[in-house]
Enzyme design. Sequence first.
Site, PDB file in Angstrom:
ATOM      1  N   LYS A  86       0.861  -1.185   0.000  1.00  0.00           N
ATOM      2  CA  LYS A  86       0.000   0.000   0.000  1.00  0.00           C
ATOM      3  C   LYS A  86       0.896   1.234   0.000  1.00  0.00           C
ATOM      4  O   LYS A  86       1.428   1.637   1.028  1.00  0.00           O
ATOM      5  CB  LYS A  86      -0.940   0.049   1.213  1.00  0.00           C
ATOM      6  CG  LYS A  86      -2.072   1.040   0.971  1.00  0.00           C
ATOM      7  CD  LYS A  86      -2.535   1.799   2.203  1.00  0.00           C
ATOM      8  CE  LYS A  86      -1.688   2.946   2.638  1.00  0.00           C
ATOM      9  NZ  LYS A  86      -1.564   4.078   1.694  1.00  0.00           N
ATOM     10  N   GLU A 136       9.442   1.554  10.918  1.00  0.00           N
ATOM     11  CA  GLU A 136      10.495   2.553  10.700  1.00  0.00           C
ATOM     12  C   GLU A 136       9.830   3.912  10.875  1.00  0.00           C
ATOM     13  O   GLU A 136       9.097   4.365  10.001  1.00  0.00           O
ATOM     14  CB  GLU A 136      11.074   2.398   9.294  1.00  0.00           C
ATOM     15  CG  GLU A 136      12.324   3.184   9.104  1.00  0.00           C
ATOM     16  CD  GLU A 136      12.794   3.152   7.655  1.00  0.00           C
ATOM     17  OE1 GLU A 136      13.905   3.619   7.409  1.00  0.00           O
ATOM     18  OE2 GLU A 136      12.054   2.683   6.780  1.00  0.00           O
ATOM     19  N   CYS A 150      13.828  10.973   7.258  1.00  0.00           N
ATOM     20  CA  CYS A 150      13.911  10.740   8.698  1.00  0.00           C
ATOM     21  C   CYS A 150      15.319  10.909   9.235  1.00  0.00           C
ATOM     22  O   CYS A 150      15.499  11.058  10.434  1.00  0.00           O
ATOM     23  CB  CYS A 150      13.379   9.355   9.030  1.00  0.00           C
ATOM     24  SG  CYS A 150      14.355   8.056   8.287  1.00  0.00           S
ATOM     25  N   GLU A 189      10.419  16.328  14.598  1.00  0.00           N
ATOM     26  CA  GLU A 189      10.875  16.374  13.201  1.00  0.00           C
ATOM     27  C   GLU A 189      10.180  17.509  12.457  1.00  0.00           C
ATOM     28  O   GLU A 189       8.957  17.516  12.370  1.00  0.00           O
ATOM     29  CB  GLU A 189      10.460  15.084  12.507  1.00  0.00           C
ATOM     30  CG  GLU A 189      11.550  14.104  12.254  1.00  0.00           C
ATOM     31  CD  GLU A 189      11.012  12.884  11.512  1.00  0.00           C
ATOM     32  OE1 GLU A 189      11.784  12.328  10.735  1.00  0.00           O
ATOM     33  OE2 GLU A 189       9.858  12.486  11.704  1.00  0.00           O
TER      34      GLU A 189
HETATM   35  P1  ADP Z   1       3.466  10.728   6.648  1.00  0.00           P
HETATM   36  O1  ADP Z   1       3.090  11.724   7.681  1.00  0.00           O
HETATM   37  O2  ADP Z   1       4.898  10.625   6.372  1.00  0.00           O
HETATM   38  O3  ADP Z   1       2.598  10.794   5.409  1.00  0.00           O
HETATM   39  P2  ADP Z   1       1.895   8.517   7.527  1.00  0.00           P
HETATM   40  O4  ADP Z   1       2.223   7.624   8.656  1.00  0.00           O
HETATM   41  O5  ADP Z   1       0.672   9.353   7.637  1.00  0.00           O
HETATM   42  O6  ADP Z   1       3.212   9.360   7.327  1.00  0.00           O
HETATM   43  O7  ADP Z   1       1.791   7.712   6.163  1.00  0.00           O
HETATM   44  C1  ADP Z   1       2.669   6.639   5.840  1.00  0.00           C
HETATM   45  C2  ADP Z   1       1.869   5.557   5.150  1.00  0.00           C
HETATM   46  O8  ADP Z   1       0.898   5.077   6.081  1.00  0.00           O
HETATM   47  C3  ADP Z   1       1.081   6.068   3.932  1.00  0.00           C
HETATM   48  O9  ADP Z   1       1.048   5.039   2.942  1.00  0.00           O
HETATM   49  C4  ADP Z   1      -0.294   6.285   4.509  1.00  0.00           C
HETATM   50  O10 ADP Z   1      -1.343   6.232   3.536  1.00  0.00           O
HETATM   51  C5  ADP Z   1      -0.381   5.097   5.464  1.00  0.00           C
HETATM   52  N1  ADP Z   1      -1.412   5.229   6.513  1.00  0.00           N
HETATM   53  C6  ADP Z   1      -1.875   6.345   7.098  1.00  0.00           C
HETATM   54  N2  ADP Z   1      -2.813   6.020   8.012  1.00  0.00           N
HETATM   55  C7  ADP Z   1      -2.947   4.666   8.005  1.00  0.00           C
HETATM   56  C8  ADP Z   1      -3.741   3.714   8.714  1.00  0.00           C
HETATM   57  N3  ADP Z   1      -4.622   4.083   9.659  1.00  0.00           N
HETATM   58  N4  ADP Z   1      -3.580   2.393   8.428  1.00  0.00           N
HETATM   59  C9  ADP Z   1      -2.691   1.990   7.507  1.00  0.00           C
HETATM   60  N5  ADP Z   1      -1.910   2.833   6.792  1.00  0.00           N
HETATM   61  C10 ADP Z   1      -2.031   4.150   7.041  1.00  0.00           C
END
Ligand code: ADP
Length: 508
Positions: A253, A328, A362, A459
């Site tokens: 995903k 990570e 990061c 960050e």
């Molecule tokens: P960033 O702030 O760097 O975008 P996120 O943690 O929000 O970091 O996003 C990293 C990945 O996690 C993306 O692919 C995002 O779509 C996915 N993501 C965000 N929320 C969820 C969730 N509740 N369950 C699974 N994946 C998620």
Amino acid sequence: MQPCHFLITRLSVRSLALSTVTPMAGIIYQQRMSALRSYNLLLLSRSSQSLHRRHYHLRQMSMDTQSGGAAAVARLIDSGLLKTQGLIGGKWTDAYDGNSIKVHNPATGDVIANVPCMGRKETTDAISSAYDAFNSWSKLTATERSKCLRKWYDLLIDHKEDLAQLITLEQGKPLKEALGEVAYGANFIEFYAEEAKRVYGDIIPSTLADRRLFVLKQPVGVVGAITPWNFPLAMITRKVGPALACGCTVVIKPSELTPLTALAAAELALKAGIPPGVVNVVMGNASDIGDTLLASSQVRKITFTGSTAVGKKLMAGAAGTVKKVSLELGGNAPCIVFDDADLDVAVKGSLAAKFRNSGQTCVCANRIIVQEGIYEKFANAFASAVQNLQVGNGLIEGVAQGPLINEAAVHKVESFVQDATSKGAKVMLGGKRHSLGMTFYEPTVLTDVNSEMLVSREEVFGPVAPLIRFKTEEDAIHIANDTNADNAYIGKGGNRDEVLQLLYSQLC
Ligand code: ADP
């Protein structure tokens, strides 16, 4: 004495990515991999297709002409790498309800493509495909899997220009950095093509004469790989390479902000002969997709790179089916400059450590900690180097700083700078949105930063360099370690042995 300039990356939670994306049962293998994954040491020397055209917005193409975006998109369509559907069981698939999401070019705001907005049903089918494919993929010999991975690597390299343009279009980083990401990302596939053949077992001495103890490494099964937008290719290959090498199958995903590179990589995986169902890609409703992966008893491992908040949710959600989890998460890297550092090298090194990917990694230096004897000189030299960074669309030659990923990222940077100045920091350079508009932010240098400010506690994930002053080595260590996040220690000083010893002593 040799001058010492280096980066030591300590990835305590994040570092689990390499082994955690190596979904094998087995203690010895884990230990061997942990030796590889714990620290990265970099010494800085002194000298130091047209099939889916229907999804493409022609109007946007003409808007993008000036920056080369239209040409880049046209080329990607011709190469067959602009895929705009999810991949389930080897078939390019739309969302079942027909919904889609737009993928924007952050440098222009233009829509590059629409991709399906998938959810629970599509994810369930992707998991079933991966589960079925696992039966045959895991039974291939390591050499057979290795050949597929090697072929995938070759195709990634053959298409490096196309992939780099795609990364720049959807993520914004300068083309040169994007090319670097393709090489870096493809290397994970090459490395694990080799490692596939070296997954050894072990024999452990038994305490009973009539027993033999063996460690056998077995692939765990289907792996859910959730990846962020800052390295749209490399975060995928780093997870998928080891999983495939040892016989696992994957449901990827990618971030909805940058799904096109993931889809292009998946297309090349199919072309490389990786069988249908081994690599699946779904995108759309992140929490629905995440929850479906977590709830499925067929998914045996989750590997994730992204925010600490989402990582915690995934870790908790994985408990229901007791999945393996590799996370990570966020960092807060200190870059330490000692009085006896070579100023030129310290400036160049800090510049690269802070402003790569516009500060959106990061391990970007989140805090630049400078000894008081060199502080003013360093600040002046650093600010003039930062001033020379050309800001603009990453497709334009010479641009060193692209846009931030989206409006939310700019708001975060603005609020951190506002917080710092309200608590006494001074803006030496930048400190506001760039005149180019969109999500461009001026490369910024803040002085008189202290540990009370958000810029030193969290960050910033943007092009803001906070300079913190320190007196003694002990102060530097205290400031550097005054964080709950992971650290990438970056040191610049006069004596290699002393500085290395100091930094290694902190890596516990
Ligand atoms: P960033 O702030 O760097 O975008 P996120 O943690 O929000 O970091 O996003 C990293 C990945 O996690 C993306 O692919 C995002 O779509 C996915 N993501 C965000 N929320 C969820 C969730 N509740 N369950 C699974 N994946 C998620």
